[in-house]
Design a protein around this motif. Structure first.
Motif, PDB file in Angstrom:
ATOM      1  N   ALA A 184      46.040  42.025  46.895  1.00  0.00           N
ATOM      2  CA  ALA A 184      46.502  43.286  46.330  1.00  0.00           C
ATOM      3  C   ALA A 184      46.126  44.210  46.181  1.00  0.00           C
ATOM      4  O   ALA A 184      46.907  44.997  45.412  1.00  0.00           O
ATOM      5  CB  ALA A 184      46.128  41.726  44.376  1.00  0.00           C
ATOM      6  N   PHE A 241      47.543  36.809  38.561  1.00  0.00           N
ATOM      7  CA  PHE A 241      46.596  37.702  38.553  1.00  0.00           C
ATOM      8  C   PHE A 241      46.017  38.486  38.960  1.00  0.00           C
ATOM      9  O   PHE A 241      46.213  38.579  38.151  1.00  0.00           O
ATOM     10  CB  PHE A 241      48.483  37.828  39.291  1.00  0.00           C
ATOM     11  N   TYR A 252      50.042  38.602  47.074  1.00  0.00           N
ATOM     12  CA  TYR A 252      49.647  37.743  45.513  1.00  0.00           C
ATOM     13  C   TYR A 252      49.361  36.360  46.089  1.00  0.00           C
ATOM     14  O   TYR A 252      50.600  36.097  46.310  1.00  0.00           O
ATOM     15  CB  TYR A 252      50.731  38.470  44.435  1.00  0.00           C
ATOM     16  N   GLU A 298      54.248  36.638  35.864  1.00  0.00           N
ATOM     17  CA  GLU A 298      52.824  34.911  35.576  1.00  0.00           C
ATOM     18  C   GLU A 298      53.863  34.607  34.579  1.00  0.00           C
ATOM     19  O   GLU A 298      53.752  33.053  33.998  1.00  0.00           O
ATOM     20  CB  GLU A 298      52.084  35.809  35.116  1.00  0.00           C
ATOM     21  N   ARG A 319      43.488  45.605  45.532  1.00  0.00           N
ATOM     22  CA  ARG A 319      42.994  46.247  44.036  1.00  0.00           C
ATOM     23  C   ARG A 319      42.406  47.046  43.452  1.00  0.00           C
ATOM     24  O   ARG A 319      41.476  46.765  44.861  1.00  0.00           O
ATOM     25  CB  ARG A 319      43.025  45.082  42.656  1.00  0.00           C
ATOM     26  N   LEU A 334      53.922  41.984  37.093  1.00  0.00           N
ATOM     27  CA  LEU A 334      52.512  41.172  37.415  1.00  0.00           C
ATOM     28  C   LEU A 334      52.875  40.322  36.115  1.00  0.00           C
ATOM     29  O   LEU A 334      52.970  38.672  36.160  1.00  0.00           O
ATOM     30  CB  LEU A 334      51.555  41.136  37.653  1.00  0.00           C
ATOM     31  N   ARG A 380      50.672  44.575  49.870  1.00  0.00           N
ATOM     32  CA  ARG A 380      49.573  44.166  48.816  1.00  0.00           C
ATOM     33  C   ARG A 380      50.117  42.177  48.730  1.00  0.00           C
ATOM     34  O   ARG A 380      51.561  42.128  48.666  1.00  0.00           O
ATOM     35  CB  ARG A 380      50.305  44.590  47.706  1.00  0.00           C
ATOM     36  N   ARG A 410      42.133  37.127  45.854  1.00  0.00           N
ATOM     37  CA  ARG A 410      42.164  37.815  44.844  1.00  0.00           C
ATOM     38  C   ARG A 410      43.113  39.200  44.955  1.00  0.00           C
ATOM     39  O   ARG A 410      44.265  40.153  44.943  1.00  0.00           O
ATOM     40  CB  ARG A 410      42.744  37.376  43.569  1.00  0.00           C
TER      41      ARG A 410
END
Length: 329
Positions: A22, A314, A112, A147, A24, A143, A110, A18
């Protein structure tokens, strides 16, 4: 492998997957847990699985993160491997060799993972501020709102949604894929943002062609150039939204005043049945948030905080506080 250990490894791999998809920050990855697992394991099977869930992931092969990001990730993975294993893992070095010869781009991807199992992929700028705007990257409030929408689909199902300040398009694309709106209007004021937004819609299977086939997973969509400062009541009235949303648009006083102004004009379009309005934001400066609620009060717009939700779907930035306000126009 014991069932408990297998479950732990699955969670670890999911976390890496994940976060890597993305793109991160690397500091947010569970490196310490990985290091402990590698010390316990005499072989490199876990590292190979991490590689398959990240750099070699089918989504990332098609739509990779930036070259710099991939290089830094692989370098860190190699360091963890070398700290506990004497034998080199060829797959790691081969992957690094590939990325060292790749050309850097000003755009990256990116991705998700949605509850449906499909991936939502965005092309974004590698710079936080690019072409004079912050709208070319995805922020945490987008995000969070996505969600919340996925957990509350009835707010959007069979309804027309207008998004103010769509940016890269994450929230709207998630709603279009998961919440079955009748129609969705993406909007922004910056021409470069709109260009990227159209590309991201096509990347995720949404068509802007007139007469395009629409169904539960592909609602009617459009992209509108909307400047809150100059948008008039007649211009806004053509959208006929049932729901209006915005994410991460409370970043300076001037923008807040413009947002409240456009909300007032939207209210003037719908004297009988005003749309539901939801604004999501990350609390960076409490004074900025206070200004927004103060200006809402002056404009006669009532507001209430939406109950906070657990952030699970996320990968979010650590220690960020995000909220959603429901407004009554």
């Amino acid at each position: 492998m014991a069932p408990e250990e297998a479950a732990e490894n699955l969670l670890l791999l999911r976390s890496f997957e994940r976060r890597y998809l993305a793109a991160r920050p690397l500091r947010s990855f569970p490196w310490q847990i990985l290091e402990e697992k590698l010390k316990e394991s005499p072989d490199s099977e876990l590292l190979q699985e991490v590689l398959q869930k990240t750099v070699k992931h089918p989504v990332c092969v098609r739509h990779p993160p930036s070259v710099k990001y991939t290089r830094c990730f692989l370098s860190e993975l190699i360091r963890k491997h070398e700290a506990v294993h004497t034998e080199p893992l060829d797959e790691l070095y081969e992957a690094l060799a590939e990325v060292l010869t790749a050309a850097e781009s000003t755009q990256c991807h990116r991705s998700y993972l949605l509850p449906s199992g499909t991936a939502l992929t965005l092309s974004e700028s590698t710079a936080i501020v690019s072409h004079g705007t912050t709208g070319l990257v995805t922020w945490d409030a987008a995000l969070y709102l996505a969600e919340w929408a996925i957990k509350n689909p009835a707010v959007f199902t069979h309804r027309t949604v207008l998004e103010l300040g769509s940016g890269a398009g994450l929230t709207g694309l998630a709603i279009c894929k998961m919440c079955h709106p009748k129609a969705y209007i993406f909007s922004d004021c910056h021409s470069r943002v709109l260009e990227q937004l159209r590309g991201n819609m096509l990347l995720n299977g949404l068509s802007l062609e007139p007469g395009a086939i629409t169904d539960a997973e592909r609602p009617q969509v459009m992209v509108a150039q909307l400047d809150w400062e100059v948008a008039t009541v007649p211009q806004l009235s053509v959208f006929h939204p049932d729901v209006v949303i915005a994410a991460d648009v409370l970043y300076c006083p001037e923008v807040i005043l413009s947002l409240v102004g456009v909300l007032q004009r939207l209210a003037a379009c719908h004297r009988d049945q005003a749309p539901d309005v939801y604004v999501a934001f990350t609390v960076r400066n409490p004074e900025t948030c206070q200004l927004f609620t103060t200006e809402l009060g002056r404009a006669g717009i009532r507001w209430e905080a939406v109950p906070p939700q657990e952030r699970k779907l996320f990968p979010y930035e650590e220690h960020s506080e995000t909220s959603i306000l429901k407004l009554t126009l």
